[in-house]
Design a protein around this motif. Sequence first.
Motif, PDB file in Angstrom:
ATOM      1  N   LEU A 103      44.726 -51.683 -43.742  1.00 10.25           N
ATOM      2  CA  LEU A 103      44.373 -50.468 -43.014  1.00 10.25           C
ATOM      3  C   LEU A 103      45.030 -50.448 -41.642  1.00 10.25           C
ATOM      4  N   THR A 104      44.995 -51.556 -40.926  1.00  7.28           N
ATOM      5  CA  THR A 104      45.553 -51.576 -39.576  1.00  7.28           C
ATOM      6  C   THR A 104      47.064 -51.745 -39.551  1.00  7.28           C
ATOM      7  N   HIS A 105      47.626 -52.456 -40.515  1.00  8.60           N
ATOM      8  CA  HIS A 105      49.062 -52.746 -40.457  1.00  8.60           C
ATOM      9  C   HIS A 105      49.928 -51.827 -41.312  1.00  8.60           C
ATOM     10  N   LYS A 106      49.413 -51.280 -42.371  1.00 10.82           N
ATOM     11  CA  LYS A 106      50.228 -50.474 -43.285  1.00 10.82           C
ATOM     12  C   LYS A 106      49.826 -48.994 -43.275  1.00 10.82           C
ATOM     13  N   ILE A 107      48.552 -48.720 -43.422  1.00 10.80           N
ATOM     14  CA  ILE A 107      48.104 -47.344 -43.581  1.00 10.80           C
ATOM     15  C   ILE A 107      48.209 -46.570 -42.276  1.00 10.80           C
ATOM     16  N   ASP A 108      47.865 -47.196 -41.158  1.00  9.21           N
ATOM     17  CA  ASP A 108      47.917 -46.506 -39.870  1.00  9.21           C
ATOM     18  C   ASP A 108      49.342 -46.192 -39.429  1.00  9.21           C
ATOM     19  N   ALA A 109      50.324 -46.804 -40.055  1.00  7.86           N
ATOM     20  CA  ALA A 109      51.714 -46.632 -39.634  1.00  7.86           C
ATOM     21  C   ALA A 109      52.425 -45.488 -40.360  1.00  7.86           C
ATOM     22  N   VAL A 110      51.755 -44.797 -41.269  1.00  7.82           N
ATOM     23  CA  VAL A 110      52.410 -43.736 -42.048  1.00  7.82           C
ATOM     24  C   VAL A 110      51.747 -42.396 -41.771  1.00  7.82           C
ATOM     25  N   GLY A 111      52.327 -41.345 -42.309  1.00 11.54           N
ATOM     26  CA  GLY A 111      51.774 -40.000 -42.160  1.00 11.54           C
ATOM     27  C   GLY A 111      50.470 -39.836 -42.918  1.00 11.54           C
ATOM     28  N   ILE A 112      49.791 -38.729 -42.661  1.00 13.24           N
ATOM     29  CA  ILE A 112      48.446 -38.537 -43.210  1.00 13.24           C
ATOM     30  C   ILE A 112      48.423 -38.440 -44.726  1.00 13.24           C
ATOM     31  N   SER A 113      49.404 -37.775 -45.341  1.00 11.95           N
ATOM     32  CA  SER A 113      49.378 -37.665 -46.810  1.00 11.95           C
ATOM     33  C   SER A 113      49.642 -39.019 -47.463  1.00 11.95           C
ATOM     34  N   ASP A 114      50.577 -39.788 -46.902  1.00 10.65           N
ATOM     35  CA  ASP A 114      50.816 -41.145 -47.415  1.00 10.65           C
ATOM     36  C   ASP A 114      49.628 -42.056 -47.111  1.00 10.65           C
ATOM     37  N   ALA A 115      48.988 -41.847 -45.968  1.00  9.99           N
ATOM     38  CA  ALA A 115      47.821 -42.657 -45.604  1.00  9.99           C
ATOM     39  C   ALA A 115      46.682 -42.431 -46.590  1.00  9.99           C
ATOM     40  N   LEU A 116      46.473 -41.191 -46.991  1.00 13.66           N
ATOM     41  CA  LEU A 116      45.423 -40.897 -47.973  1.00 13.66           C
ATOM     42  C   LEU A 116      45.733 -41.545 -49.314  1.00 13.66           C
ATOM     43  N   ARG A 117      46.992 -41.482 -49.725  1.00 11.02           N
ATOM     44  CA  ARG A 117      47.402 -42.099 -50.996  1.00 11.02           C
ATOM     45  C   ARG A 117      47.225 -43.619 -50.938  1.00 11.02           C
ATOM     46  N   LEU A 118      47.664 -44.240 -49.845  1.00 11.18           N
ATOM     47  CA  LEU A 118      47.521 -45.695 -49.700  1.00 11.18           C
ATOM     48  C   LEU A 118      46.063 -46.104 -49.582  1.00 11.18           C
ATOM     49  N   TYR A 119      45.281 -45.311 -48.868  1.00 15.13           N
ATOM     50  CA  TYR A 119      43.853 -45.596 -48.722  1.00 15.13           C
ATOM     51  C   TYR A 119      43.171 -45.597 -50.087  1.00 15.13           C
ATOM     52  N   SER A 120      43.492 -44.605 -50.894  1.00 15.82           N
ATOM     53  CA  SER A 120      42.921 -44.522 -52.232  1.00 15.82           C
ATOM     54  C   SER A 120      43.336 -45.722 -53.080  1.00 15.82           C
TER      55      SER A 120
END
Length: 147
Positions: A73-90
């Motif tokens: 969450l802190t190193h990968k997801i926070d570094a991308v845009g919101i649509s990619d962040a939602l996909r990675l979060y899921s």
Amino acid sequence: MEEQIKHVAACQKRWFIGFWLLPIVSMLIGENCENWVGMYAADARTVYISEALDILLTAVCVPVSLKLFAWVLTHKIDAVGISDALRLYSFWSKVRLGLLALPVLAGFAVYYLMLSNTGVLCAFIALTASLFCLPGEARLRKELCID
């Protein structure tokens, strides 16, 4: 955007409910299939090895599932845009539940095959750890810093 957030939150809730159906299905199968219940209970060596592996699996999967998600969450997801962040979060939420499902399934298998309370204890530890993963739209917004 709001629709995407609501969709991801609803999907996470469905996966979490499915995760909690695993022990229920395991117990229903274990209680209704008497052919294999206690199959290895008389073999002390098999019981010992199975219990040790189940404890080790639980001791590895529970902290890894919780800390790995926080790190991603802190190193990968926070570094991308919101649509990619939602996909990675899921995706990583599903990975986290998958890691917690391993000791749950192994624990109930050890419990029913070996008649060992250690297995059900390990399964309950993983189920308790899953309560730290409760999904929801508010939590998703907080973790992804969405206002």
